[in-house]
Design a protein around this motif. Structure first.
Motif, PDB file in Angstrom:
ATOM      1  N   GLU A  47      -0.635  25.923 -46.314  1.00 42.49           N
ATOM      2  CA  GLU A  47      -1.365  24.967 -47.151  1.00 42.49           C
ATOM      3  C   GLU A  47      -0.690  24.819 -48.503  1.00 42.49           C
ATOM      4  OE1 GLU A  47      -5.148  25.941 -49.048  1.00 42.49           O
ATOM      5  OE2 GLU A  47      -5.199  27.724 -47.771  1.00 42.49           O
ATOM      6  N   TYR A  48      -0.908  23.660 -49.109  1.00 45.83           N
ATOM      7  CA  TYR A  48      -0.271  23.403 -50.397  1.00 45.83           C
ATOM      8  C   TYR A  48      -0.972  24.239 -51.464  1.00 45.83           C
ATOM      9  CZ  TYR A  48       2.360  21.012 -53.950  1.00 45.83           C
ATOM     10  OH  TYR A  48       3.222  20.753 -54.984  1.00 45.83           O
ATOM     11  N   ASP A  49      -0.157  24.914 -52.275  1.00 42.77           N
ATOM     12  CA  ASP A  49      -0.705  25.853 -53.257  1.00 42.77           C
ATOM     13  C   ASP A  49      -0.954  25.140 -54.589  1.00 42.77           C
ATOM     14  OD1 ASP A  49      -1.327  27.926 -54.921  1.00 42.77           O
ATOM     15  OD2 ASP A  49       0.375  29.191 -54.364  1.00 42.77           O
ATOM     16  N   VAL A  50      -2.173  24.592 -54.749  1.00 41.74           N
ATOM     17  CA  VAL A  50      -2.456  23.820 -55.966  1.00 41.74           C
ATOM     18  C   VAL A  50      -2.469  24.716 -57.210  1.00 41.74           C
ATOM     19  CG1 VAL A  50      -3.617  21.791 -55.008  1.00 41.74           C
ATOM     20  CG2 VAL A  50      -4.906  23.885 -55.317  1.00 41.74           C
ATOM     21  N   VAL A  51      -2.867  25.970 -57.052  1.00 43.81           N
ATOM     22  CA  VAL A  51      -2.872  26.901 -58.197  1.00 43.81           C
ATOM     23  C   VAL A  51      -1.430  27.247 -58.578  1.00 43.81           C
ATOM     24  CG1 VAL A  51      -3.608  29.166 -59.037  1.00 43.81           C
ATOM     25  CG2 VAL A  51      -5.093  27.849 -57.503  1.00 43.81           C
ATOM     26  N   GLY A  52      -0.627  27.594 -57.568  1.00 48.92           N
ATOM     27  CA  GLY A  52       0.780  27.930 -57.805  1.00 48.92           C
ATOM     28  C   GLY A  52       1.533  26.775 -58.431  1.00 48.92           C
ATOM     29  N   TYR A  53       1.173  25.537 -58.048  1.00 49.64           N
ATOM     30  CA  TYR A  53       1.853  24.359 -58.597  1.00 49.64           C
ATOM     31  C   TYR A  53       1.702  24.317 -60.115  1.00 49.64           C
ATOM     32  CZ  TYR A  53       2.778  19.495 -59.805  1.00 49.64           C
ATOM     33  OH  TYR A  53       3.261  18.348 -60.393  1.00 49.64           O
ATOM     34  N   HIS A  54       0.516  24.707 -60.600  1.00 55.11           N
ATOM     35  CA  HIS A  54       0.265  24.660 -62.046  1.00 55.11           C
ATOM     36  C   HIS A  54       0.841  25.879 -62.755  1.00 55.11           C
ATOM     37  CE1 HIS A  54      -2.172  21.081 -61.778  1.00 55.11           C
ATOM     38  NE2 HIS A  54      -2.897  21.613 -60.816  1.00 55.11           N
ATOM     39  N   ASN A  55       1.225  26.920 -61.989  1.00 52.81           N
ATOM     40  CA  ASN A  55       1.696  28.165 -62.615  1.00 52.81           C
ATOM     41  C   ASN A  55       2.905  28.671 -61.818  1.00 52.81           C
ATOM     42  OD1 ASN A  55       1.971  30.528 -63.950  1.00 52.81           O
ATOM     43  ND2 ASN A  55       0.082  31.476 -63.201  1.00 52.81           N
TER      44      ASN A  55
ATOM     45  N   CYS B 162       6.218  22.379 -52.201  1.00 58.38           N
ATOM     46  CA  CYS B 162       7.200  21.728 -51.322  1.00 58.38           C
ATOM     47  C   CYS B 162       8.466  22.555 -51.136  1.00 58.38           C
ATOM     48  CB  CYS B 162       7.536  20.338 -51.858  1.00 58.38           C
ATOM     49  SG  CYS B 162       8.154  20.374 -53.556  1.00 58.38           S
ATOM     50  N   GLU B 163       8.909  23.187 -52.224  1.00 57.85           N
ATOM     51  CA  GLU B 163      10.095  24.047 -52.193  1.00 57.85           C
ATOM     52  C   GLU B 163       9.979  25.107 -51.095  1.00 57.85           C
ATOM     53  OE1 GLU B 163      13.694  24.945 -53.821  1.00 57.85           O
ATOM     54  OE2 GLU B 163      12.349  23.348 -54.520  1.00 57.85           O
ATOM     55  N   GLY B 164       8.803  25.721 -50.990  1.00 57.06           N
ATOM     56  CA  GLY B 164       8.571  26.774 -50.006  1.00 57.06           C
ATOM     57  C   GLY B 164       8.465  26.238 -48.583  1.00 57.06           C
ATOM     58  N   TYR B 165       7.816  25.092 -48.424  1.00 58.96           N
ATOM     59  CA  TYR B 165       7.745  24.454 -47.104  1.00 58.96           C
ATOM     60  C   TYR B 165       9.166  24.205 -46.586  1.00 58.96           C
ATOM     61  CZ  TYR B 165       2.723  22.938 -47.228  1.00 58.96           C
ATOM     62  OH  TYR B 165       1.359  22.855 -47.231  1.00 58.96           O
ATOM     63  N   ALA B 166       9.994  23.561 -47.467  1.00 60.28           N
ATOM     64  CA  ALA B 166      11.341  23.170 -47.037  1.00 60.28           C
ATOM     65  C   ALA B 166      12.208  24.394 -46.773  1.00 60.28           C
ATOM     66  CB  ALA B 166      11.975  22.265 -48.095  1.00 60.28           C
TER      67      ALA B 166
ATOM     68  N   THR C 174      13.233  10.476 -64.415  1.00 61.68           N
ATOM     69  CA  THR C 174      14.316  11.093 -65.173  1.00 61.68           C
ATOM     70  C   THR C 174      14.196  12.608 -65.042  1.00 61.68           C
ATOM     71  OG1 THR C 174      12.875  10.982 -67.094  1.00 61.68           O
ATOM     72  CG2 THR C 174      14.581   9.292 -66.946  1.00 61.68           C
ATOM     73  N   GLY C 175      15.275  13.315 -65.418  1.00 65.36           N
ATOM     74  CA  GLY C 175      15.210  14.779 -65.433  1.00 65.36           C
ATOM     75  C   GLY C 175      15.328  15.366 -64.039  1.00 65.36           C
ATOM     76  N   ASP C 176      14.774  16.574 -63.864  1.00 66.47           N
ATOM     77  CA  ASP C 176      14.947  17.307 -62.603  1.00 66.47           C
ATOM     78  C   ASP C 176      14.161  16.664 -61.466  1.00 66.47           C
ATOM     79  OD1 ASP C 176      16.489  19.057 -63.948  1.00 66.47           O
ATOM     80  OD2 ASP C 176      14.915  20.568 -64.256  1.00 66.47           O
ATOM     81  N   SER C 177      14.637  16.955 -60.249  1.00 67.39           N
ATOM     82  CA  SER C 177      13.934  16.434 -59.079  1.00 67.39           C
ATOM     83  C   SER C 177      12.552  17.072 -58.986  1.00 67.39           C
ATOM     84  CB  SER C 177      14.750  16.725 -57.822  1.00 67.39           C
ATOM     85  OG  SER C 177      15.021  18.103 -57.754  1.00 67.39           O
ATOM     86  N   ASP C 178      11.633  16.382 -58.287  1.00 64.07           N
ATOM     87  CA  ASP C 178      10.235  16.850 -58.268  1.00 64.07           C
ATOM     88  C   ASP C 178       9.736  17.169 -56.869  1.00 64.07           C
ATOM     89  OD1 ASP C 178       9.779  14.426 -56.972  1.00 64.07           O
ATOM     90  OD2 ASP C 178       9.041  13.403 -58.750  1.00 64.07           O
ATOM     91  N   HIS C 179      10.619  17.100 -55.851  1.00 65.10           N
ATOM     92  CA  HIS C 179      10.120  17.274 -54.483  1.00 65.10           C
ATOM     93  C   HIS C 179      11.241  17.813 -53.603  1.00 65.10           C
ATOM     94  CE1 HIS C 179       7.330  16.820 -51.240  1.00 65.10           C
ATOM     95  NE2 HIS C 179       7.979  15.831 -50.630  1.00 65.10           N
TER      96      HIS C 179
ATOM     97  N   ALA D  78      -3.092  16.558 -47.678  1.00 67.89           N
ATOM     98  CA  ALA D  78      -3.132  15.824 -48.940  1.00 67.89           C
ATOM     99  C   ALA D  78      -3.898  16.593 -50.006  1.00 67.89           C
ATOM    100  CB  ALA D  78      -3.789  14.469 -48.719  1.00 67.89           C
ATOM    101  N   VAL D  79      -3.517  16.299 -51.262  1.00 70.07           N
ATOM    102  CA  VAL D  79      -4.178  16.913 -52.414  1.00 70.07           C
ATOM    103  C   VAL D  79      -5.101  15.866 -53.026  1.00 70.07           C
ATOM    104  CG1 VAL D  79      -3.731  17.918 -54.678  1.00 70.07           C
ATOM    105  CG2 VAL D  79      -2.170  18.362 -52.798  1.00 70.07           C
ATOM    106  N   ASP D  80      -6.264  16.290 -53.537  1.00 62.77           N
ATOM    107  CA  ASP D  80      -7.199  15.316 -54.131  1.00 62.77           C
ATOM    108  C   ASP D  80      -6.666  14.824 -55.483  1.00 62.77           C
ATOM    109  OD1 ASP D  80      -7.521  17.604 -55.621  1.00 62.77           O
ATOM    110  OD2 ASP D  80      -9.692  17.431 -55.769  1.00 62.77           O
ATOM    111  N   ASP D  81      -7.322  13.799 -56.043  1.00 60.70           N
ATOM    112  CA  ASP D  81      -6.834  13.167 -57.267  1.00 60.70           C
ATOM    113  C   ASP D  81      -6.735  14.119 -58.447  1.00 60.70           C
ATOM    114  OD1 ASP D  81      -6.539  10.857 -55.949  1.00 60.70           O
ATOM    115  OD2 ASP D  81      -8.409   9.929 -56.650  1.00 60.70           O
ATOM    116  N   SER D  82      -7.634  15.099 -58.496  1.00 60.64           N
ATOM    117  CA  SER D  82      -7.607  16.003 -59.656  1.00 60.64           C
ATOM    118  C   SER D  82      -6.630  17.164 -59.439  1.00 60.64           C
ATOM    119  CB  SER D  82      -9.013  16.558 -59.918  1.00 60.64           C
ATOM    120  OG  SER D  82      -9.434  17.261 -58.766  1.00 60.64           O
ATOM    121  N   PHE D  83      -5.982  17.150 -58.272  1.00 56.58           N
ATOM    122  CA  PHE D  83      -4.978  18.161 -57.933  1.00 56.58           C
ATOM    123  C   PHE D  83      -5.558  19.571 -57.956  1.00 56.58           C
ATOM    124  CE2 PHE D  83      -0.729  19.945 -57.591  1.00 56.58           C
ATOM    125  CZ  PHE D  83      -0.096  18.963 -56.856  1.00 56.58           C
ATOM    126  N   THR D  84      -6.784  19.711 -57.473  1.00 61.55           N
ATOM    127  CA  THR D  84      -7.396  21.043 -57.450  1.00 61.55           C
ATOM    128  C   THR D  84      -7.716  21.487 -56.023  1.00 61.55           C
ATOM    129  OG1 THR D  84      -9.514  19.951 -57.788  1.00 61.55           O
ATOM    130  CG2 THR D  84      -8.474  20.894 -59.734  1.00 61.55           C
TER     131      THR D  84
END
Length: 529
Positions: A64-72, A91-95, A128-133, A155-161
């Protein structure tokens, strides 16, 4: 390589042949060793394609996508064994896990990174800047193919929680011409496209989410996400494979547009009634779908510099407008007016259809600036039936924009009429002021026809000529101050009546020469002095 529109995948894939393998892969429950997991998954996989499929299915349904890990991110490990044991990652871990499992299975696999139009993407934004996915490429049957197990898993909800598992087949071996729509790799060779797309084009291009393709939609015009109005109007069209129903919302309403269904798509003209930037959303559902659920398939921003006030549509106008494959299915064939808007100069118009089913039709007229009663809404329309043809004669009570609503029901059904479709009727002539047609009663049979007088309002103190097409009756009388019998000649009844001294005129029939009573079939009003 270009997309030939025949398949959403980059190689032939028969999903039915995967059913057993998919079910097996979902049941495998090993989370202590990547090697052991792969060994178990490959028990049911023979070809390289089956091996990749088993790995893909397992990851999409177990990580599952780690919404907490994404923020930290500092606390987060993307090492394959950690991803496996915690059962969550970004995504990094999935890939990374996908890449390692493929390598254990003896399949060439690359982990790719780049920009994506995923969570948090704003229409028309720049990257711009580093890749995001991150995602993967796998080597099968002599060439590379793309997949994204992060987006395949849910999918992640709009509030990303909150993450919700929701499997998405679209991101398995997606055709590169479709994958580029929301994945832009750091190394453009990994677009697997010739010629490659520039970042500028990637930023400007319309985002098609996976719903767009999964519903069988093919292309949308314009291809850019931001549309400028021209003289207050913006147009969008969609092409699709099979009959599809559409709706739209401009700033949350469907009022300021005119949408027509085409056999293979739809066309929408938008007329915002305020300047500025407006969000336009387009929704679709297959015509066969039983649920009334429309999925959002496109989002545009409409930038409106000037407003076309003339294109204010009546609030009763219902989308889509005009006849289409949908109205044909309901039994309305060969419309005399295929376009959604009918312009009339003298306030009169006439529409014909061939009825492909045994249906009764009901039609009514609606306008924002008239106080028509329910009864009068119908009395400005006259139905004429000739075998399986129906004609709707319309006399407008005043100038302006009107909605002509058409309802139908099976003749054998006792129930209510169902709304089928509507037209927009426009009349700019301010002199127009037609009276209603005469009122008809239940004994007025469907295929009777009034030749004259058509106006339900007769002049006072005048001789008025009557001519009516009626069959199967023994006598016809016109009842005013006095009674005037009509005479039969061939297929119609005719005669004259004088309107002096009365306020109402009735037409009555004697259905059977042996009966003494008459039935009322029509009623006319007489003008007051």
């Amino acid at each position: 390589y270009p997309w030939d529109k025949s398949s959403l995948k980059s190689m032939p894939v028969d999903l039915q042949q995967f059913e057993k393998l998919d079910a097996y892969a979902l049941k495998v429950n090993i989370t202590n060793s990547v090697e052991e997991l792969v060994k178990a998954l490959l028990k049911q996989a023979r070809t390289d394609l089956e091996k990749v499929r088993a790995i893909w299915m397992w990851i999409c349904h177990h990580i599952e996508y780690d919404v907490v890990g994404y923020h930290n991110k500092s606390q987060l490990s993307s090492k394959p064994i950690d991803v496996l044991q915690t059962g969550k990652s970004i995504c990094e871990g999935y890939a990374g896990l996908f890449e390692q499992m493929c390598s254990i299975a003896g399949i060439q696999c690359m982990k790719l990174s780049g920009y994506s139009k995923g969570y948090g993407y704003k229409m028309g934004q720049t990257f711009t800047g580093d890749s995001d996915h991150a995602w993967n490429a796998v080597y099968l049957d002599g060439r590379w193919h793309l997949l994204d197990s992060t987006w395949g898993s849910g999918a992640v909800d709009d509030s990303f929680t909150k993450f919700t598992f929701r499997y998405n087949e679209f991101y398995f071996l997606t055709h590169p011409a479709l994958f580029i729509n929301n994945h832009f790799p750091d190394n453009s060779n990994w677009q697997l496209l010739k010629p490659t797309l520039s970042l500028k084009d990637f930023e400007n291009n319309m985002l098609h989410n996976s719903n767009f393709y999964m519903l069988g939609l093919l292309t949308a015009h314009p291809e850019t996400a931001v549309i400028q109005t021209v003289n207050g109007k913006a147009s969008v069209s969609v092409d699709c494979r099979s009959a599809t129903l559409f709706t739209f919302k401009l700033k949350g309403t469907d009022e300021h547009g005119l949408m027509t269904l085409k056999k293979h798509g739809m066309k929408l003209d938008i007329y915002p009634q305020k300047t500025g930037s407006h969000k336009l959303q387009i929704f679709a559902k297959p015509s066969k779908a039983s649920e009334d659920v429309y999925n959002c398939v496109l989002e545009y921003v409409v930038e409106c510099k000037s407003v076309d006030k003339a294109m204010r549509f009546p609030k009763d106008l219902h989308q889509p407008v005009g006849p289409s494959w949908f109205t044909e299915r309901q039994g309305f064939l060969r419309p005399s007016h295929p376009d959604p808007i009918i312009h009339t100069n003298d306030g009169r118009c006439s529409l014909t259809f061939t009825l492909g089913k045994d249906i009764s039709v009901l039609a009514s007229l609606h306008s924002d600036n008239s106080s028509l009663t329910e009864d009068m809404r119908r009395r400005h329309i006259m139905q004429i039936h000739r075998r399986n043809q129906i004609e709707l004669k319309i006399h407008l009570p005043h100038t302006g924009n009107f909605v002509l609503k058409i309802y139908a029901k099976k003749k054998s059904d006792p129930g209510n009429y169902d709304y089928i479709f509507n037209y927009l009727i426009t009349c700019l002539n301010t002199e127009v002021k037609w009276p209603a047609f005469p009122q008809s009663y239940s004994k007025w049979v469907e295929d009777y026809e009034i030749l004259e007088p058509l106006s339900g309002l007769l002049p006072a103190n005048r001789n008025v000529q009557f001519k009516l097409k009626m069959h199967g009756v023994a006598k016809v009388l016109v009842q005013a101050e006095n009674t005037y019998p009509l005479t039969q000649s061939r297929d119609h009844w005719e005669g004259t009546c004088n309107t002096s001294g009365c306020r109402e005129v009735f037409v009555m029939v004697h259905e059977n020469a042996n009966h003494s009573f008459y039935s009322h079939v029509l009623k006319y009003e007489v003008e007051t002095q």
